[in-house]
Design an enzyme around this catalytic site. Structure first.
Site, PDB file in Angstrom:
ATOM      1  N   ASP A 285       4.294   3.332   6.292  1.00 31.79           N
ATOM      2  CA  ASP A 285       3.699   2.997   7.587  1.00 31.79           C
ATOM      3  C   ASP A 285       4.681   2.351   8.545  1.00 31.79           C
ATOM      4  O   ASP A 285       5.737   1.857   8.143  1.00 31.79           O
ATOM      5  CB  ASP A 285       2.540   2.007   7.387  1.00 31.79           C
ATOM      6  CG  ASP A 285       3.066   0.601   7.076  1.00 31.79           C
ATOM      7  OD1 ASP A 285       3.903   0.475   6.153  1.00 31.79           O
ATOM      8  OD2 ASP A 285       2.676  -0.352   7.761  1.00 31.79           O
TER       9      ASP A 285
ATOM     10  N   LYS B  37       0.809  -1.195   0.000  1.00 31.33           N
ATOM     11  CA  LYS B  37       0.000   0.000   0.000  1.00 31.33           C
ATOM     12  C   LYS B  37       0.855   1.263   0.000  1.00 31.33           C
ATOM     13  O   LYS B  37       0.354   2.359  -0.207  1.00 31.33           O
ATOM     14  CB  LYS B  37      -0.875   0.027   1.278  1.00 31.33           C
ATOM     15  CG  LYS B  37      -1.781  -1.166   1.448  1.00 31.33           C
ATOM     16  CD  LYS B  37      -2.417  -1.059   2.875  1.00 31.33           C
ATOM     17  CE  LYS B  37      -3.001  -2.382   3.280  1.00 31.33           C
ATOM     18  NZ  LYS B  37      -3.371  -2.428   4.685  1.00 31.33           N
ATOM     19  N   GLY B  38       2.121   1.100   0.297  1.00 27.58           N
ATOM     20  CA  GLY B  38       2.993   2.247   0.583  1.00 27.58           C
ATOM     21  C   GLY B  38       3.078   3.292  -0.512  1.00 27.58           C
ATOM     22  O   GLY B  38       3.316   4.464  -0.244  1.00 27.58           O
TER      23      GLY B  38
ATOM     24  N   GLU C  10       7.332   2.548  -6.253  1.00 23.26           N
ATOM     25  CA  GLU C  10       7.531   2.107  -4.870  1.00 23.26           C
ATOM     26  C   GLU C  10       7.662   3.305  -3.941  1.00 23.26           C
ATOM     27  O   GLU C  10       8.033   4.396  -4.376  1.00 23.26           O
ATOM     28  CB  GLU C  10       8.822   1.271  -4.775  1.00 23.26           C
ATOM     29  CG  GLU C  10       8.609  -0.204  -4.586  1.00 23.26           C
ATOM     30  CD  GLU C  10       8.073  -0.593  -3.214  1.00 23.26           C
ATOM     31  OE1 GLU C  10       7.191   0.096  -2.657  1.00 23.26           O
ATOM     32  OE2 GLU C  10       8.538  -1.614  -2.697  1.00 23.26           O
TER      33      GLU C  10
ATOM     34  N   ASP D 288      14.921  -0.526   0.405  1.00 25.68           N
ATOM     35  CA  ASP D 288      15.751  -0.776   1.578  1.00 25.68           C
ATOM     36  C   ASP D 288      16.747  -1.884   1.205  1.00 25.68           C
ATOM     37  O   ASP D 288      17.785  -1.603   0.603  1.00 25.68           O
ATOM     38  CB  ASP D 288      14.774  -1.158   2.704  1.00 25.68           C
ATOM     39  CG  ASP D 288      15.411  -1.395   4.030  1.00 25.68           C
ATOM     40  OD1 ASP D 288      15.514  -0.469   4.821  1.00 25.68           O
ATOM     41  OD2 ASP D 288      15.798  -2.546   4.288  1.00 25.68           O
TER      42      ASP D 288
ATOM     43  N   LYS E 286      17.281   3.931   0.454  1.00 25.47           N
ATOM     44  CA  LYS E 286      18.294   3.814   1.511  1.00 25.47           C
ATOM     45  C   LYS E 286      19.414   2.922   0.981  1.00 25.47           C
ATOM     46  O   LYS E 286      19.447   1.719   1.277  1.00 25.47           O
ATOM     47  CB  LYS E 286      17.694   3.133   2.746  1.00 25.47           C
ATOM     48  CG  LYS E 286      16.618   3.896   3.461  1.00 25.47           C
ATOM     49  CD  LYS E 286      16.346   3.228   4.814  1.00 25.47           C
ATOM     50  CE  LYS E 286      14.914   2.892   5.012  1.00 25.47           C
ATOM     51  NZ  LYS E 286      14.578   2.245   6.278  1.00 25.47           N
TER      52      LYS E 286
ATOM     53  N   PHE F 269      14.279   4.517  10.003  1.00 28.91           N
ATOM     54  CA  PHE F 269      12.936   4.056   9.651  1.00 28.91           C
ATOM     55  C   PHE F 269      12.015   5.260   9.516  1.00 28.91           C
ATOM     56  O   PHE F 269      11.855   6.038  10.452  1.00 28.91           O
ATOM     57  CB  PHE F 269      12.393   3.062  10.682  1.00 28.91           C
ATOM     58  CG  PHE F 269      11.246   2.279  10.134  1.00 28.91           C
ATOM     59  CD1 PHE F 269      11.455   1.145   9.365  1.00 28.91           C
ATOM     60  CD2 PHE F 269       9.937   2.708  10.338  1.00 28.91           C
ATOM     61  CE1 PHE F 269      10.386   0.443   8.819  1.00 28.91           C
ATOM     62  CE2 PHE F 269       8.865   2.016   9.786  1.00 28.91           C
ATOM     63  CZ  PHE F 269       9.096   0.883   9.029  1.00 28.91           C
ATOM     64  N   VAL F 270      11.418   5.397   8.340  1.00 31.14           N
ATOM     65  CA  VAL F 270      10.614   6.597   8.063  1.00 31.14           C
ATOM     66  C   VAL F 270       9.139   6.245   7.856  1.00 31.14           C
ATOM     67  O   VAL F 270       8.796   5.128   7.456  1.00 31.14           O
ATOM     68  CB  VAL F 270      11.158   7.363   6.832  1.00 31.14           C
ATOM     69  CG1 VAL F 270      12.522   7.957   7.145  1.00 31.14           C
ATOM     70  CG2 VAL F 270      11.232   6.479   5.601  1.00 31.14           C
TER      71      VAL F 270
END
Ligand code: IMP
Ligand code: MG
Length: 193
Positions: free
Chosen positions: A167, A51-52, A107, A111, A139, A160-161
């Site tokens: 989320d 969902k990001g 996206e 990561d 990242k 972590f964002v």
């Protein structure tokens, strides 16, 4: 009106991207996509990864001038703040027209690189004519597999964002900025240290 600061201000350590910066970045990426896709023969599919990516995708698709179709896949690999390393397809792309399509995967963040390298291979194996990758955030210091995206909003450090679609355990997606999640939120021992 209750604003986010009074509700969850303490959960956010720092704002990494303001709504204004995000707007500049999405405008720039839309221009890059238009430049590269304008003389494309065949169709272009913007493929949002649920969902990001939804907030980023919806801003980007309004700014792109090239005619595109949109579609979505849903994958999962994360639990809390760590990847499990196993990519699961939760919603597949069932299309018969991939051999005529340039697919631009959208996206929220890269990561380890595993999600996008898996999806790129998957779409190529399924016959896509061309696969490109676009991420709001990257990242690079966290890579576990070699992967270089075609379009990047911004590189960020290993933090972590959350916000703007991203989320932590399904929370914070609706914030209009990207912020660093305070360690106290995901590490119960943090405040005692
Ligand atoms: P990768 O497969 O390790 O590259 O992970 C990509 C996915 O992990 C992204 O689509 C996000 O869902 C999630 N992810 C990675 N880092 C973060 C973060 O800092 N905040 C929120 N989600 C993240
Ligand atoms: Mg994601």
């Amino acid at each position: 009106m209750v604003d986010w600061k009074s509700k969850i201000g303490k959960d956010i350590e720092e704002i990494l991207m303001t709504p204004e910066e995000i707007d500049e970045v999405t405008t720039r990426i839309a221009e890059e996509l238009d430049r590269d896709l304008s003389d494309n023969s065949g169709k272009v599919i913007m493929l949002g990864i649920l969902k990001g990516s939804v907030v980023f995708m919806s801003d980007l698709m309004k700014k792109v001038k090239t005619p595109v179709e949109i579609d979505f896949m849903k994958v999962s690999s994360y639990k809390g703040t760590e990847t499990t390393g196993r990519i699961q397809i939760l919603l597949d792309l069932k299309r018969e027209d991939l051999s005529d399509a340039t697919v631009v995967i959208i996206e929220d963040i890269i990561d380890s690189g595993m999600t996008l390298s898996y999806l790129t291979d998957y779409l190529r194996l399924n016959g896509a004519k061309c696969v490109k990758t676009c991420t709001l955030l990257d990242k690079p210091s966290r890579r576990k597999v070699d992967f270089v995206p075609d379009y990047v909003g911004r590189e960020i450090p290993d933090k972590f964002v959350i916000g703007y679609g991203l989320d932590f355990d399904e929370k914070y997606r609706t914030l209009p900025f990207v912020g660093v999640l305070a360690q106290s939120v995901y590490d119960p021992d943090w405040s005692a240290k």
